[in-house]
Design a protein around this motif. Structure first.
Motif, PDB file in Angstrom:
ATOM      1  N   LYS A  51       5.321  -2.460  -9.908  1.00  0.00           N
ATOM      2  CA  LYS A  51       6.475  -1.650  -9.563  1.00  0.00           C
ATOM      3  C   LYS A  51       6.415  -0.172 -10.364  1.00  0.00           C
ATOM      4  O   LYS A  51       6.929  -0.129 -11.278  1.00  0.00           O
ATOM      5  CB  LYS A  51       7.571  -2.236  -9.529  1.00  0.00           C
ATOM      6  N   MET A  87       0.960  -1.213  -0.156  1.00  0.00           N
ATOM      7  CA  MET A  87      -0.087  -0.055   0.036  1.00  0.00           C
ATOM      8  C   MET A  87       0.666   1.166  -0.075  1.00  0.00           C
ATOM      9  O   MET A  87       1.815   1.385   0.777  1.00  0.00           O
ATOM     10  CB  MET A  87      -0.950   0.017   1.272  1.00  0.00           C
ATOM     11  N   PRO A  88       0.773   2.314  -0.891  1.00  0.00           N
ATOM     12  CA  PRO A  88       1.576   3.372  -0.963  1.00  0.00           C
ATOM     13  C   PRO A  88       1.098   4.098   0.467  1.00  0.00           C
ATOM     14  O   PRO A  88       0.364   4.177   1.146  1.00  0.00           O
ATOM     15  CB  PRO A  88       0.996   4.219  -2.150  1.00  0.00           C
ATOM     16  N   ILE A  89       2.364   4.728   0.611  1.00  0.00           N
ATOM     17  CA  ILE A  89       2.455   5.630   1.872  1.00  0.00           C
ATOM     18  C   ILE A  89       1.916   6.935   1.392  1.00  0.00           C
ATOM     19  O   ILE A  89       1.070   7.275   2.647  1.00  0.00           O
ATOM     20  CB  ILE A  89       4.074   6.053   2.095  1.00  0.00           C
ATOM     21  N   THR A 123       6.277   3.404  -2.372  1.00  0.00           N
ATOM     22  CA  THR A 123       6.078   2.850  -1.030  1.00  0.00           C
ATOM     23  C   THR A 123       7.347   3.187  -0.125  1.00  0.00           C
ATOM     24  O   THR A 123       7.334   4.398   0.246  1.00  0.00           O
ATOM     25  CB  THR A 123       5.724   1.491  -1.113  1.00  0.00           C
ATOM     26  N   ASP A 124       8.351   2.308  -0.104  1.00  0.00           N
ATOM     27  CA  ASP A 124       9.321   2.491   0.759  1.00  0.00           C
ATOM     28  C   ASP A 124      10.786   2.240  -0.052  1.00  0.00           C
ATOM     29  O   ASP A 124      11.691   2.216   0.621  1.00  0.00           O
ATOM     30  CB  ASP A 124       9.297   1.704   2.032  1.00  0.00           C
ATOM     31  N   ASP A 177       9.589   4.386  -5.272  1.00  0.00           N
ATOM     32  CA  ASP A 177       8.443   3.209  -5.735  1.00  0.00           C
ATOM     33  C   ASP A 177       7.120   3.193  -5.389  1.00  0.00           C
ATOM     34  O   ASP A 177       6.362   2.426  -5.827  1.00  0.00           O
ATOM     35  CB  ASP A 177       9.215   1.788  -5.587  1.00  0.00           C
TER      36      ASP A 177
END
Length: 166
Positions: A94, A1-3, A128-129, A126
């Motif tokens: 990605k 899940m994206p930040i 996310t992290d 990317d």
């Protein structure tokens, strides 16, 4: 899940600006990339294989050296090209985006330990992290030579081999 959906503000992406810089690496008659007259631009098609051409060109530029302003222009444009290859060839799961240093630090404060410089002024994120540093890789090639191949770097990033910040 994206930040970013959980943050107060969506990150400011720099994708279009770095797409333009990548095109400038290939051709910009009004303001050519230093050493660009020796670059086989017909083979630069944003494939991973085209990075063999970039590696060869980096080696040539490395042996000649560049002055400060020319070096900055070369690293920005060459790094943008490498990053755009990664963005365009990454698996659909990605999605890489360009963010500037300040935005990257906002997304992950640990990145501040790297400091703001030519190799970190813009990075790929990317969503996310994960982060990668195509500008930094071009700079490293110019310092160290073929052991810092941008083609190998792109293969690793596309395959998902990322190095996390401790």
């Amino acid at each position: 899940m994206p930040i970013w959906p959980f943050r107060s503000k969506q990150p400011e992406l720099q994708d279009r600006a770095f797409e333009d810089l990548a095109q400038m690496f290939i051709s910009n008659p009004e303001d050519p990339t230093p050493g660009g007259e020796r670059l086989d631009t017909a083979r630069l098609d944003f494939t991973v294989e085209s990075l063999a051409v970039v590696d060869a060109h980096l080696e040539e530029v490395r042996t000649r050296g560049l002055e400060e302003q020319a070096l900055m222009k070369f690293v920005l444009r060459g790094g943008a090209y490498v990053g755009e290859v990664i963005r365009r060839r990454a698996a659909p799961s990605k999605t890489w985006h360009w963010v500037d240093y300040d935005e990257a630090v906002r997304l992950d404060p640990r990145l501040s330990s790297l400091g703001k410089g030519l190799g970190t002024i813009a990075v790929l994120w990317d969503g996310t992290d994960g982060f990668c540093f195509p500008l930094g890789k071009v700079g490293k090639y110019l310092e160290n030579g073929a052991e810092d191949s941008v083609k190998l770097f792109a293969h690793m990033m596309i395959a998902g081999c990322t190095r996390r910040i401790p």
